[in-house]
Design a protein around this motif. Structure first.
Motif, PDB file in Angstrom:
ATOM      1  N   ARG A   1       0.829  -1.205   0.000  1.00 56.29           N
ATOM      2  CA  ARG A   1       0.000   0.000   0.000  1.00 56.29           C
ATOM      3  C   ARG A   1       0.863   1.255   0.000  1.00 56.29           C
ATOM      4  N   LYS A   2       1.885   1.288   0.853  1.00 49.83           N
ATOM      5  CA  LYS A   2       2.749   2.468   0.928  1.00 49.83           C
ATOM      6  C   LYS A   2       3.498   2.694  -0.393  1.00 49.83           C
ATOM      7  N   ARG A   3       3.966   1.609  -1.005  1.00 52.31           N
ATOM      8  CA  ARG A   3       4.688   1.744  -2.277  1.00 52.31           C
ATOM      9  C   ARG A   3       3.777   2.331  -3.352  1.00 52.31           C
ATOM     10  N   LEU A   4       2.579   1.759  -3.487  1.00 58.82           N
ATOM     11  CA  LEU A   4       1.634   2.242  -4.489  1.00 58.82           C
ATOM     12  C   LEU A   4       1.196   3.673  -4.199  1.00 58.82           C
ATOM     13  N   GLN A   5       0.997   3.960  -2.923  1.00 57.19           N
ATOM     14  CA  GLN A   5       0.565   5.296  -2.522  1.00 57.19           C
ATOM     15  C   GLN A   5       1.594   6.347  -2.925  1.00 57.19           C
ATOM     16  N   ASN A   6       2.860   6.078  -2.659  1.00 52.01           N
ATOM     17  CA  ASN A   6       3.913   7.037  -3.005  1.00 52.01           C
ATOM     18  C   ASN A   6       4.011   7.248  -4.506  1.00 52.01           C
ATOM     19  N   GLU A   7       3.909   6.157  -5.270  1.00 50.35           N
ATOM     20  CA  GLU A   7       3.963   6.265  -6.729  1.00 50.35           C
ATOM     21  C   GLU A   7       2.800   7.109  -7.257  1.00 50.35           C
ATOM     22  N   THR A   8       1.599   6.812  -6.751  1.00 51.46           N
ATOM     23  CA  THR A   8       0.409   7.508  -7.234  1.00 51.46           C
ATOM     24  C   THR A   8       0.423   8.969  -6.822  1.00 51.46           C
ATOM     25  N   TYR A   9       0.908   9.256  -5.633  1.00 55.16           N
ATOM     26  CA  TYR A   9       0.991  10.647  -5.190  1.00 55.16           C
ATOM     27  C   TYR A   9       1.881  11.456  -6.130  1.00 55.16           C
ATOM     28  N   GLU A  10       3.022  10.913  -6.514  1.00 53.28           N
ATOM     29  CA  GLU A  10       3.932  11.644  -7.398  1.00 53.28           C
ATOM     30  C   GLU A  10       3.279  11.897  -8.753  1.00 53.28           C
ATOM     31  N   ILE A  11       2.531  10.910  -9.257  1.00 50.80           N
ATOM     32  CA  ILE A  11       1.822  11.088 -10.532  1.00 50.80           C
ATOM     33  C   ILE A  11       0.783  12.201 -10.402  1.00 50.80           C
TER      34      ILE A  11
END
Length: 551
Positions: free
Chosen positions: A302-312
């Motif tokens: 969840r944290k990995r996906l969250q960080n990626e999506t936030y940057e996008i």
């Protein structure tokens, strides 16, 4: 205990004026709670459940996939299991089914031999789904806490937010409503109070996790819930507490909010919320430990996906939507389990309401939104109800499904509404960090920091108080695995020292701290322990230069 004058000042600012109100607020054993039968339809709802049990009918508890929903499911399952074995539960998939009741799930529940569906944390406005349930021969009782639109489902509804409900406190979490139903069932059947009170650990976690106001009865439930959690024998919680390196006996509301709840939510965000629900109802310690490891793995993903999506999202906002006062961000390819968290982070960074929209089936889009103080996102959506296939939420958060062709119209309407709001209140989009206490160096002391803890549990409508004090920074150091945080010593106006840390946007203050001039910091005053040494620490939220020397 004699309270510091600053504590009285805080209590008065939070609306507590009389000695009686203050004593109740600070009490280890608060008494503010209400008769469950004051909830509209409670008596009829209890009768419906007990009639089903007497006739040996099969009951299904239908929950939601967040921490409030799975703790609600666990509370009702645990209490009703004392009265019947003909009991099961169902939690929909966030990805295939979405929030609330759905007809496919009702078909499966009916096929399994269910006679009565009891919802928890959902169902108040599931009008079509309730009609379908009745058409296929299911009886249904809705327990919920969400804001209701003009039309509610045509069935028994227990929800303090429904029109005409005389319950004195309107802001229970879903698990709070489930707990009140459990209390009423116990009162009618003679079940020992201990059976219901054993669920208080679940009630505390669900109440804190759903970010409902931690005042009035919620404060009572949260306090007893935290106490129960700290001595819990529930294998799921004991294994989870150990697995995430918390210490049973000293768990706080903030650790529940920022550690336990994200792990429980991660199961529904990444895989299936049934993992989290099964953990809370697990009686075998070994199996509970295995489930905890699954939650930990889900949370890391969840944290990995969250960080990626936030940057996008951040890049899209900077490139396409920076002029908008209501951010509607369309993402063609992202994991919808983390869109709500990312919307919240975007809202915090840009201080504007934010909605993230992702593709759904049959030419539709799913949206998840979060709002800022002073902007009721539910009301803004309600004004656009005709554009949605379905929607729901409350002042701070929302969710909806809509046809893709309506997206641009929604974006235009929401920005037009925000323009009207900002015309009436130009400050609404200006983020303000306001301290509740302005302190001198002489007022900064361990006793004050310790007494601030008496205001626990902290959360919605009872935040950890912010103090403001002048100091001169020295011994500035970076910390964190990437040097992303800052630690320094603050020399107060009386010459005493206090340790300070900056976690949020720390690099923005690098130049200011190196000047070694007098600054005014706003932050949280806390007492810390390290190697048996107690010391003061201020977690800095904001800092500004005020001069070269103290006035």
């Amino acid at each position: 205990m004699k309270l510091q004058p600053e504590i009285y000042e805080l209590l008065h600012k939070r609306g507590l004026q009389t000695e009686q109100e203050i004593a109740e607020f600070l009490s280890d054993k608060p008494q503010k709670t209400y008769d469950p039968f004051l909830l509209l339809n409670m008596e009829a709802g209890v009768d419906l459940i007990l009639s089903a049990i007497e006739d040996d009918e099969r009951i299904c508890i239908y929950g939601d996939y967040d921490a409030d929903g799975i703790t609600s499911t666990a509370v009702m399952t645990e209490v009703l299991s004392q009265l019947t074995e003909n009991l099961t539960y169902y939690i929909p998939s966030r990805f295939e089914e979405g929030y609330g009741l759905n007809c496919g799930a009702l078909d499966r529940i009916k096929a399994a031999g269910t006679d009565l569906v009891v919802t928890v944390d959902c169902g108040s406005v599931s009008c079509e789904e309730v009609e379908y349930a009745k058409a296929i021969g299911l009886k249904i009782l809705v327990t919920d806490h969400h804001t209701m639109t003009d039309k509610g489902a045509d069935c028994l509804i227990i929800n303090p937010m429904q029109p005409g409900c005389p319950y004195p406190f309107k802001h229970l979490a879903g698990v709070g409503v489930a707990f009140k139903l459990a209390q009423a069932i116990a009162a009618e059947t003679g079940l020992p109070k201990s059976v219901v009170n054993r669920t208080l650990d679940l009630v505390g976690v669900g109440t804190i996790g759903d970010i409902v106001p931690l005042v009035d009865e919620n404060r009572t439930l949260a306090k007893y819930g935290i106490r129960a959690l700290n001595v819990t024998a529930r294998p799921g919680f004991t294994q989870l507490i150990e697995g995430v390196s918390l210490r049973r006996g000293s768990i706080t509301s903030e650790q529940i909010s920022y550690v336990l709840v994200p792990h429980l939510n991660a199961s529904g965000r990444i895989r299936s919320a049934r993992i989290g629900a099964a953990l809370l109802m697990e009686k075998d310690g070994t199996k509970a430990s295995e489930r905890v490891q699954t939650l930990i793995d889900c949370n890391e993903e969840r944290k990995r996906l969250q960080n990626e999506t936030y940057e996008i999202c951040r890049k899209k906002v900077e490139k396409e939507y920076l002029q908008d006062s209501f951010l509607v961000i369309e993402l063609p390819d992202t994991h919808e389990g983390i869109t709500g968290i990312v919307a919240g982070k975007i809202k915090d960074v840009y201080h504007r309401p934010a909605v993230i929209v992702t593709p759904a089936q049959e030419g539709c889009l799913k949206g998840t939104g979060r709002s800022i103080d002073g902007v009721n996102i539910y009301q803004l959506l309600k004004e656009n109800e005709r554009l949605f296939e379905r929607f729901g939420g409350h002042a701070a958060a929302c969710g909806f499904t809509m046809k893709a062709e309506n997206l641009q119209k929604l974006r235009e309407n929401l920005n037009r509404s925000m323009a009207a709001l900002t015309a009436r209140n130009p400050e609404i989009l200006n983020q303000r960090i306001t301290a509740e206490l302005d302190l001198s160096g002489d007022q900064i002391c361990l006793e004050l920091a310790e007494q601030i803890q008496l205001l626990e549990p902290f959360g919605c409508e009872n935040p950890r108080p912010l103090i403001r004090v002048e100091m001169r920074p020295v011994s500035v150091k970076k910390m964190g695995n990437k040097g992303q945080y800052t630690r320094f010593t603050g020399i107060l106006d009386n010459g005493r020292e206090v340790q300070c840390v900056i976690f949020r946007n720390a690099s923005a203050y690098d130049e200011l701290l190196q000047e070694a001039a007098v600054i005014r910091v706003t932050g949280e005053l806390q007492s810390q322990n390290w190697n048996s040494r107690q010391y003061l620490q201020i977690t800095v939220i904001y800092a500004e230069k005020i001069g070269e020397t103290y006035d």
